[in-house]
Write a protein that holds these residues in place. Structure first.
Motif, mmCIF file in Angstrom:
data_model
loop_
_atom_site.group_PDB
_atom_site.id
_atom_site.type_symbol
_atom_site.label_atom_id
_atom_site.label_comp_id
_atom_site.label_asym_id
_atom_site.label_seq_id
_atom_site.Cartn_x
_atom_site.Cartn_y
_atom_site.Cartn_z
ATOM 1 N N LEU A 63 -4.346 -7.259 -7.925
ATOM 2 C CA LEU A 63 -4.511 -6.598 -6.637
ATOM 3 C C LEU A 63 -5.950 -6.119 -6.448
ATOM 4 O O LEU A 63 -6.505 -6.200 -5.341
ATOM 5 N N HIS A 64 -6.580 -5.642 -7.520
ATOM 6 C CA HIS A 64 -7.982 -5.216 -7.434
ATOM 7 C C HIS A 64 -8.871 -6.390 -7.012
ATOM 8 O O HIS A 64 -9.774 -6.246 -6.176
ATOM 9 N N ARG A 65 -8.592 -7.547 -7.567
ATOM 10 C CA ARG A 65 -9.386 -8.742 -7.232
ATOM 11 C C ARG A 65 -9.181 -9.120 -5.759
ATOM 12 O O ARG A 65 -10.140 -9.426 -5.040
ATOM 13 N N GLU A 66 -7.929 -9.078 -5.293
ATOM 14 C CA GLU A 66 -7.653 -9.471 -3.914
ATOM 15 C C GLU A 66 -8.228 -8.459 -2.932
ATOM 16 O O GLU A 66 -8.731 -8.829 -1.869
ATOM 17 N N ILE A 67 -8.177 -7.172 -3.266
ATOM 18 C CA ILE A 67 -8.787 -6.162 -2.399
ATOM 19 C C ILE A 67 -10.281 -6.408 -2.292
ATOM 20 O O ILE A 67 -10.883 -6.296 -1.215
ATOM 21 N N GLY A 68 -10.900 -6.773 -3.416
ATOM 22 C CA GLY A 68 -12.329 -7.068 -3.410
ATOM 23 C C GLY A 68 -12.672 -8.215 -2.482
ATOM 24 O O GLY A 68 -13.706 -8.193 -1.801
ATOM 25 N N GLU A 69 -11.825 -9.222 -2.403
ATOM 26 C CA GLU A 69 -12.054 -10.340 -1.501
ATOM 27 C C GLU A 69 -11.975 -9.915 -0.047
ATOM 28 O O GLU A 69 -12.638 -10.478 0.821
ATOM 29 N N ARG A 70 -11.142 -8.906 0.210
ATOM 30 C CA ARG A 70 -10.827 -8.554 1.593
ATOM 31 C C ARG A 70 -11.656 -7.406 2.146
ATOM 32 O O ARG A 70 -11.760 -7.260 3.352
ATOM 33 N N ALA A 71 -12.202 -6.560 1.282
ATOM 34 C CA ALA A 71 -12.747 -5.283 1.733
ATOM 35 C C ALA A 71 -14.125 -5.405 2.364
ATOM 36 O O ALA A 71 -14.542 -4.517 3.113
ATOM 37 N N GLU A 72 -14.865 -6.445 2.092
ATOM 38 C CA GLU A 72 -16.260 -6.542 2.545
ATOM 39 C C GLU A 72 -16.334 -6.510 4.067
ATOM 40 O O GLU A 72 -15.663 -7.267 4.769
ATOM 41 N N GLY A 73 -17.157 -5.621 4.564
ATOM 42 C CA GLY A 73 -17.392 -5.528 5.990
ATOM 43 C C GLY A 73 -16.290 -4.815 6.757
ATOM 44 O O GLY A 73 -16.355 -4.702 7.977
ATOM 45 N N ARG A 74 -15.282 -4.330 6.089
ATOM 46 C CA ARG A 74 -14.181 -3.663 6.782
ATOM 47 C C ARG A 74 -14.343 -2.139 6.692
ATOM 48 O O ARG A 74 -14.751 -1.602 5.680
ATOM 49 N N ARG A 75 -14.011 -1.463 7.779
ATOM 50 C CA ARG A 75 -14.128 -0.005 7.791
ATOM 51 C C ARG A 75 -13.089 0.660 6.910
ATOM 52 O O ARG A 75 -13.222 1.816 6.534
ATOM 53 N N LEU A 76 -12.047 -0.047 6.590
ATOM 54 C CA LEU A 76 -10.930 0.527 5.853
ATOM 55 C C LEU A 76 -11.238 0.627 4.362
ATOM 56 O O LEU A 76 -11.628 -0.348 3.731
ATOM 57 N N THR A 77 -11.083 1.820 3.808
ATOM 58 C CA THR A 77 -11.254 2.032 2.376
ATOM 59 C C THR A 77 -9.927 1.793 1.665
ATOM 60 O O THR A 77 -8.902 2.357 2.058
ATOM 61 N N MET A 78 -9.960 0.940 0.619
ATOM 62 C CA MET A 78 -8.741 0.648 -0.119
ATOM 63 C C MET A 78 -8.964 0.897 -1.601
ATOM 64 O O MET A 78 -9.981 0.472 -2.155
ATOM 65 N N GLY A 79 -8.039 1.593 -2.230
ATOM 66 C CA GLY A 79 -8.152 1.899 -3.651
ATOM 67 C C GLY A 79 -6.810 1.813 -4.350
ATOM 68 O O GLY A 79 -5.754 1.742 -3.707
ATOM 69 N N ILE A 80 -6.847 1.818 -5.679
ATOM 70 C CA ILE A 80 -5.644 1.706 -6.504
ATOM 71 C C ILE A 80 -5.535 2.939 -7.397
ATOM 72 O O ILE A 80 -6.527 3.373 -7.993
ATOM 73 N N VAL A 81 -4.330 3.488 -7.486
ATOM 74 C CA VAL A 81 -4.051 4.630 -8.360
ATOM 75 C C VAL A 81 -2.929 4.237 -9.311
ATOM 76 O O VAL A 81 -1.894 3.712 -8.880
ATOM 77 N N ALA A 82 -3.129 4.472 -10.602
ATOM 78 C CA ALA A 82 -2.098 4.207 -11.610
ATOM 79 C C ALA A 82 -1.199 5.430 -11.744
ATOM 80 O O ALA A 82 -1.679 6.554 -11.880
ATOM 81 N N THR A 83 0.112 5.199 -11.702
ATOM 82 C CA THR A 83 1.069 6.292 -11.800
ATOM 83 C C THR A 83 1.874 6.162 -13.089
ATOM 84 O O THR A 83 2.116 5.049 -13.563
ATOM 85 N N PRO A 84 2.307 7.278 -13.670
ATOM 86 C CA PRO A 84 3.103 7.200 -14.899
ATOM 87 C C PRO A 84 4.498 6.663 -14.623
ATOM 88 O O PRO A 84 5.058 6.861 -13.542
ATOM 89 N N GLY A 85 5.066 5.980 -15.601
ATOM 90 C CA GLY A 85 6.421 5.475 -15.451
ATOM 91 C C GLY A 85 7.434 6.614 -15.443
ATOM 92 O O GLY A 85 7.207 7.675 -16.001
ATOM 93 N N GLY A 86 8.557 6.381 -14.790
ATOM 94 C CA GLY A 86 9.604 7.401 -14.714
ATOM 95 C C GLY A 86 10.425 7.212 -13.460
ATOM 96 O O GLY A 86 9.922 6.729 -12.435
ATOM 97 N N TYR A 87 11.693 7.589 -13.524
ATOM 98 C CA TYR A 87 12.600 7.325 -12.416
ATOM 99 C C TYR A 87 12.245 8.129 -11.173
ATOM 100 O O TYR A 87 12.280 7.613 -10.059
ATOM 101 N N VAL A 88 11.903 9.404 -11.327
ATOM 102 C CA VAL A 88 11.614 10.230 -10.153
ATOM 103 C C VAL A 88 10.157 10.171 -9.737
ATOM 104 O O VAL A 88 9.802 10.700 -8.682
ATOM 105 N N THR A 89 9.301 9.527 -10.533
ATOM 106 C CA THR A 89 7.882 9.463 -10.171
ATOM 107 C C THR A 89 7.632 8.555 -8.978
ATOM 108 O O THR A 89 6.547 8.585 -8.400
ATOM 109 N N GLY A 90 8.636 7.733 -8.600
ATOM 110 C CA GLY A 90 8.484 6.899 -7.427
ATOM 111 C C GLY A 90 8.815 7.609 -6.124
ATOM 112 O O GLY A 90 8.611 7.049 -5.046
ATOM 113 N N HIS A 91 9.320 8.839 -6.199
ATOM 114 C CA HIS A 91 9.579 9.637 -4.993
ATOM 115 C C HIS A 91 8.266 9.838 -4.246
ATOM 116 O O HIS A 91 7.224 10.096 -4.846
#
Length: 414
Positions: free
Chosen positions: A126-154
């Motif tokens: 996903l980081h690679r694909e965002i890099g292909e798409r982000a150039e020249g776009r006003r939209l800022t896109m980033g990735i955050v890693a979340t810990p595993g766990g059943y309620v962490t997806g809330h």
């Protein structure tokens, strides 16, 4: 347009932008008001488990104030689901397209993709694909890693983790649509939901409604596992008979005792109901379950359902965020009670477990106790003969061969 939709062109490798465009075409640009109206007409509901109408979420975020944020929820915390990981790995540009469309619809300048920290391959893709798409776009896109766990997806747990490094659900109100990431109005949408937005932006609401039912339009991805010949991720039209899905998957690999529909957030249905089961929110309601995150598990007759439920209850209890009594004490008591029933230690515990499920419902800080209570209550109904045998004898006819439930499906695509 016939099936597949979301799974069109997918194989075992990520689609690059050229192949993605050849399969789906260019993403058109919409005026915000027109796209919002089209998404509302589509009737798209969230595919992360709750089934909340997307249009209502969008309207709430727009009322929330300025500088909204789009969060794409790729945590896929339901352990028996693999559909979102499949989409993120094989069709990352479809996810990015949907996120861009949602940002345009609500006037957001920032998109955050939240992914399970245990999926580095998807992070890299996903980081690679965002890099292909982000150039020249006003939209800022980033990735955050979340810990595993059943309620962490809330959705509020994701916000809590992003802002404070604590992956537990937040009190409600305020909702994240009012005060989410950095106290800004935030739209949190599941990966599959976002992918549907990308297709609706291309083809429109009428196209989306060509498949599915009036109440549950469109298609859904189903992670099918258990006692089936060809487990994997399948795309279906909402309302399709479960029997038809099983035939597509090569049929049952052994006689089926019951189906878990909706995963750990759903419930058990006796296999005798198979001719009546259709996979949509409205059509599953009479059976006391929901499609949820799109999980179906076929439990074969060789598996001991009591051992499976006791094991699941213990795991679900351990997934508590530890924030309230119903989770800390109630789920612990339910898990201990199921273990006692499995071992035949205390026959009256059957009635106690049923009562504890009633007591925890509606009293938790989040919906986790409710989901566990529904899961266990459905098991008490469907597996009553086996539970009585265990309570009285410590075993049932299936105890000589009891395979473990598949806690994560395969990445096979169909």
């Amino acid at each position: 347009m016939s099936l597949p939709r979301l799974l069109a062109g997918i194989d075992d490798l990520p689609m690059d932008q050229r192949r993605h465009t050849s399969v789906h075409g260019e993403l058109p640009r919409w005026r915000a008001t027109e796209l919002l109206a089209e998404l509302e007409r589509s009737g798209l509901r969230g595919r992360g488990g709750g089934g909340f109408p997307l249009a209502l979420k969008l309207a709430a975020v727009r009322r929330g104030g300025s500088s909204p944020v789009v969060v794409v929820n790729g945590t896929e915390s339901e352990p028996m689901s693999t559909k979102d990981r499949l989409l993120m790995w094989c069709a990352p540009h479809l996810i990015v397209d949907g996120a861009v469309a949602l940002a345009d619809a609500i006037g957001a300048a920032e998109v955050i993709f939240c992914l399970d920290e245990l999926e580095p391959r998807i992070h890299e893709s996903l980081h690679r694909e965002i890099g292909e798409r982000a150039e020249g776009r006003r939209l800022t896109m980033g990735i955050v890693a979340t810990p595993g766990g059943y309620v962490t997806g809330h959705e509020s747990a994701i916000v809590h983790w992003h802002d404070d490094g604590i992956a537990t659900p937040l009190p409600n109100p305020p909702r994240v649509s009012e005060r989410g990431v950095r106290r800004r109005p935030t739209l949190v949408a599941n990966v599959e939901t976002v992918a549907h937005v990308a297709l609706i932006a291309r083809h429109g609401a009428d196209w989306f409604r060509e498949l599915g039912t009036e109440a549950d339009p469109g298609t859904a991805l189903i992670t099918l596992s258990g006692a089936v010949a060809d487990p994997g991720v399948y795309e279906i039209a909402h309302g399709e008979p479960l029997a038809s899905l099983l035939r597509t998957a090569g049929g049952a690999s052994e006689p089926i005792r019951a189906f878990l529909v909706g995963g750990y957030g759903g419930g058990w249905v006796d296999a005798g109901e198979l001719p009546k089961l259709r996979l949509s929110r409205a059509q599953l309601r009479p059976f006391g379950t929901r499609l949820g995150a799109g999980v179906v598990v076929a439990l074969g007759q060789s598996a001991c359902p009591v051992a499976e439920i006791a094991r699941a209850a213990e795991w679900l209890s351990a997934q508590s965020a530890g924030q309230c009594g119903p989770c800390i004490h109630g789920l612990g008591s339910i898990a201990a009670g199921m273990a006692s029933i499995r071992d035949g230690d205390d026959p009256p515990t059957l009635d106690r477990v049923a009562r504890w499920c009633e007591l925890v419902t509606g009293r938790g800080a989040c919906a986790h106790p409710d989901g566990v209570a529904e899961f266990i209550s459905s098991a008490l109904r469907v597996f009553a003969p086996e539970l009585i045998d265990h309570a009285e004898l410590g075993r049932c006819d299936a105890c000589d061969a009891s395979p473990t439930l598949t806690l994560s499906g395969t990445h096979a695509v169909h």
